[in-house]
Design a protein around this motif. Structure first.
Motif, mmCIF file in Angstrom:
data_model
loop_
_atom_site.group_PDB
_atom_site.id
_atom_site.type_symbol
_atom_site.label_atom_id
_atom_site.label_comp_id
_atom_site.label_asym_id
_atom_site.label_seq_id
_atom_site.Cartn_x
_atom_site.Cartn_y
_atom_site.Cartn_z
ATOM 1 N N LEU A 1 0.838 -1.196 0.000
ATOM 2 C CA LEU A 1 0.000 0.000 0.000
ATOM 3 C C LEU A 1 0.872 1.244 0.000
ATOM 4 N N GLY A 2 0.622 2.114 -0.960
ATOM 5 C CA GLY A 2 1.248 3.428 -1.000
ATOM 6 C C GLY A 2 0.153 4.487 -0.997
ATOM 7 N N ILE A 3 0.529 5.719 -0.686
ATOM 8 C CA ILE A 3 -0.409 6.840 -0.703
ATOM 9 C C ILE A 3 0.044 7.833 -1.771
ATOM 10 N N PHE A 4 -0.883 8.196 -2.640
ATOM 11 C CA PHE A 4 -0.642 9.092 -3.773
ATOM 12 C C PHE A 4 -1.211 10.461 -3.412
ATOM 13 N N VAL A 5 -0.362 11.472 -3.330
ATOM 14 C CA VAL A 5 -0.791 12.804 -2.905
ATOM 15 C C VAL A 5 -0.789 13.761 -4.092
ATOM 16 N N HIS A 6 -1.974 14.212 -4.484
ATOM 17 C CA HIS A 6 -2.118 15.246 -5.508
ATOM 18 C C HIS A 6 -2.468 16.551 -4.797
ATOM 19 N N TRP A 7 -1.546 17.495 -4.858
ATOM 20 C CA TRP A 7 -1.708 18.763 -4.156
ATOM 21 C C TRP A 7 -1.150 19.860 -5.038
ATOM 22 N N GLY A 8 -1.964 20.843 -5.349
ATOM 23 C CA GLY A 8 -1.505 21.889 -6.253
ATOM 24 C C GLY A 8 -2.437 23.087 -6.239
ATOM 25 N N ALA A 9 -2.223 24.010 -7.184
ATOM 26 C CA ALA A 9 -3.088 25.179 -7.296
ATOM 27 C C ALA A 9 -4.526 24.765 -7.569
ATOM 28 N N TYR A 10 -4.691 23.608 -8.211
ATOM 29 C CA TYR A 10 -6.038 23.080 -8.470
ATOM 30 C C TYR A 10 -6.782 22.767 -7.182
ATOM 31 N N SER A 11 -6.048 22.592 -6.079
ATOM 32 C CA SER A 11 -6.684 22.310 -4.793
ATOM 33 C C SER A 11 -7.416 23.533 -4.253
ATOM 34 N N VAL A 12 -7.042 24.727 -4.733
ATOM 35 C CA VAL A 12 -7.731 25.953 -4.328
ATOM 36 C C VAL A 12 -9.150 25.949 -4.883
ATOM 37 N N ALA A 13 -9.277 25.633 -6.174
ATOM 38 C CA ALA A 13 -10.608 25.531 -6.776
ATOM 39 C C ALA A 13 -11.330 24.299 -6.238
ATOM 40 N N GLY A 14 -10.624 23.172 -6.203
ATOM 41 C CA GLY A 14 -11.190 21.952 -5.630
ATOM 42 C C GLY A 14 -12.523 21.568 -6.240
ATOM 43 N N TRP A 15 -12.563 21.499 -7.579
ATOM 44 C CA TRP A 15 -13.860 21.275 -8.210
ATOM 45 C C TRP A 15 -13.730 20.396 -9.447
ATOM 46 N N ALA A 16 -14.592 19.409 -9.536
ATOM 47 C CA ALA A 16 -14.743 18.569 -10.730
ATOM 48 C C ALA A 16 -16.075 17.853 -10.616
ATOM 49 N N GLU A 17 -16.572 17.379 -11.734
ATOM 50 C CA GLU A 17 -17.818 16.614 -11.712
ATOM 51 C C GLU A 17 -17.512 15.171 -11.302
ATOM 52 N N PRO A 18 -18.114 14.663 -10.242
ATOM 53 C CA PRO A 18 -17.875 13.267 -9.834
ATOM 54 C C PRO A 18 -18.658 12.307 -10.723
ATOM 55 N N THR A 19 -18.123 12.046 -11.899
ATOM 56 C CA THR A 19 -18.872 11.309 -12.917
ATOM 57 C C THR A 19 -18.646 9.802 -12.882
ATOM 58 N N ALA A 20 -17.409 9.348 -13.130
ATOM 59 C CA ALA A 20 -17.167 7.907 -13.254
ATOM 60 C C ALA A 20 -15.673 7.621 -13.127
ATOM 61 N N GLU A 21 -15.342 6.329 -12.947
ATOM 62 C CA GLU A 21 -13.944 5.923 -12.865
ATOM 63 C C GLU A 21 -13.307 5.894 -14.253
ATOM 64 N N LEU A 22 -12.026 6.220 -14.295
ATOM 65 C CA LEU A 22 -11.272 6.119 -15.541
ATOM 66 C C LEU A 22 -11.351 4.691 -16.064
ATOM 67 N N GLY A 23 -11.635 4.576 -17.374
ATOM 68 C CA GLY A 23 -11.732 3.265 -17.985
ATOM 69 C C GLY A 23 -13.151 2.757 -18.114
ATOM 70 N N THR A 24 -14.119 3.536 -17.597
ATOM 71 C CA THR A 24 -15.520 3.108 -17.683
ATOM 72 C C THR A 24 -16.344 4.003 -18.606
ATOM 73 N N VAL A 25 -15.724 5.055 -19.161
ATOM 74 C CA VAL A 25 -16.403 5.960 -20.089
ATOM 75 C C VAL A 25 -15.774 5.783 -21.468
ATOM 76 N N ASP A 26 -16.545 5.272 -22.418
ATOM 77 C CA ASP A 26 -16.003 4.967 -23.745
ATOM 78 C C ASP A 26 -15.780 6.212 -24.593
ATOM 79 N N ASP A 27 -16.615 7.207 -24.448
ATOM 80 C CA ASP A 27 -16.527 8.429 -25.246
ATOM 81 C C ASP A 27 -15.481 9.354 -24.638
ATOM 82 N N ALA A 28 -14.327 9.489 -25.310
ATOM 83 C CA ALA A 28 -13.225 10.282 -24.766
ATOM 84 C C ALA A 28 -13.607 11.747 -24.605
#
Length: 444
Positions: free
Chosen positions: A19-46
């Motif tokens: 087990l490892g921990i992956f830390v994504h921390w950046g300027a994008y963390s200020v906005a902290g926003w995305a649509e919680p749609t689906a997992e990568l690999g489950t949406v066929d339309d790129a």
């Protein structure tokens, strides 16, 4: 030199790390926003995937897609400000590297991988050639890479450096990505100048912070995919191994050499049959902090435990992503998940760390449940849990083909043997799967 000159045995520490921990921390963390749609690999339309990207760390790309929900959100909340304004609004007031690393260690993690530069090009150290576009000169005004690296070593877990060698939307701007081909081929930098720019960054990371993993992402400049030039990957890897003899490189450089291969959520799963591997995924649908996410957007912590075991018996490990807020604190639901995982891993870690293959025994379940057998080369262990990880109480009956040697004590789990039939009862607040050591074929 040849690419084959870089081949060597996998370091023991990584073999044992599950087990490892992956830390994504950046300027994008200020906005902290995305649509919680689906997992990568489950949406066929790129195009659909990129327009409604659940990865909050891709905010800089998604807000540049006309009429995307992220672009509309950015106009409404941030008045359409330049992305780099978020860098200047980024603080790390609640961040203590020792506290964070202790939390990861208590969760049972053996290593941490930090995004030292994501695709937005902002570095978390004073990287050469960035002209102040980093966290030392702006935003937090701190060398976050150094803080992470130092705390990791002091607290006894390995430190890995994620670095986006394949994309840099600031240094080499392209139109927003709307296809996988754009990301991996047509709209990524390949010129020598950029190749030297990223090589200088990687040399800095190696010499200053001695990372145990160099975790590249999204390919690498084609002009550097050689073993002859100083800035070429072959010689860079050689310098890295000289400095960090127990270090590893992943496979996302897209060259003939890698120490292990990677999958991500439901993408590239075929790689999990290619030797030493690692699957990365967030606790939720995003790696970076997303204010719209909660525990409902990810697997239950007990499901994550199942995933860790399933990876271990197939010679793999899980790199589990967390997304700190801009101030450095983790969302409460992510902290709770890590705590829940750690409550089980304190019992399971000594066993799982030695498992790298499936067991030969073939136990059967009477009724619903989850079961898997792992082998550490000397012993076999049966892992058992209810089919519903959220159940407060459950009973599972297992029929073993070998006698029990030892039942590992797990809070909330009771194991009773009736010859070849074993009753496993899960009471309120059970912390994780039952673990049963059996008299395996190797001992008969």
């Amino acid at each position: 030199m040849e690419w084959s000159d870089l081949e060597r045995p996998t370091p023991l520490w990584f073999k044992k790390a599950k087990l490892g921990i992956f830390v994504h921390w950046g300027a994008y963390s200020v906005a902290g926003w995305a649509e919680p749609t689906a997992e990568l690999g489950t949406v066929d339309d790129a195009r659909e995937w990129y327009t409604h990207n659940p990865y909050a760390e891709w905010y800089y790309n998604t807000i540049r897609i006309p009429s995307s929900p992220a672009s509309l959100h950015h106009i409404e909340v941030w008045n359409g400000c330049p992305y780099d304004d978020l860098l200047d609004k980024w603080n790390a007031d609640s961040f203590s590297a020792p506290d964070v690393i202790k939390q990861f260690r208590d969760a049972g993690a053996d290593y941490v991988v930090l995004t030292t530069k994501h695709h937005d090009g902002i570095t978390l150290w004073d990287a050469v050639g960035t002209n102040g576009r980093n966290t030392v000169s702006r935003g937090p005004h701190r060398n976050l890479v150094a803080e992470y690296a130092n705390a990791s070593r002091k607290l006894g877990i390995r430190f890995g450096a994620y670095y986006s060698g394949g994309l840099d939307w600031y240094v080499r701007p392209f139109p927003p990505h709307l296809s996988h081909e754009s990301v991996n081929e047509t709209n990524r930098p390949n010129d020598i100048e950029y190749a030297k720019y990223v090589a200088n960054h990687l040399d800095q990371l190696i010499n200053l912070y001695h990372p145990d993993i160099l975790w590249n992402d999204i390919n690498y400049p084609d002009t550097a995919k050689n073993t002859t030039e100083t800035y070429g990957l072959g010689r860079l890897f050689a310098r890295y191994y000289d400095t960090c003899p127990e270090g590893l490189v992943n496979d996302r450089w897209c060259v003939p050499h890698a120490d292990y291969v990677t999958s991500e959520y439901q993408m590239f799963l075929d790689k999990e049959n290619q030797g030493i591997w690692e699957n990365c995924r967030g606790i939720g649908l995003s790696f970076g902090y997303n204010q719209l996410e909660g525990p409902e957007n990810g697997p239950h912590p007990r499901e994550i435990m199942h995933t860790i075991v399933d990876a271990a018996v197939r010679n793999g490990r899980i790199l589990l992503g967390v997304g700190p807020k801009a101030d450095g604190s983790l969302p409460e639901w992510q902290s709770n998940a890590l705590s829940d995982i750690g409550n089980w891993m304190k019992y399971a870690h000594p066993i799982i760390s030695n498992i790298d293959k499936r067991g030969k025994s073939n136990p059967k379940l009477d009724g619903d449940g989850w079961i898997i057998v792992g082998n550490d080369g000397k012993q076999e262990y049966v892992f058992v849990a209810p089919s519903n990880p959220k159940a407060d109480h459950a009973h599972v009956t297992v029929r073993l083909d070998f006698p029990i040697k030892k039942a590992i004590s797990i809070p909330g789990v009771s194991i009773t043997s009736h010859g070849s039939s074993v009753s496993v009862d899960f009471s309120e607040k059970w912390v994780g799967p039952a673990i049963i050591q059996i008299e395996s074929q190797m001992e008969c």
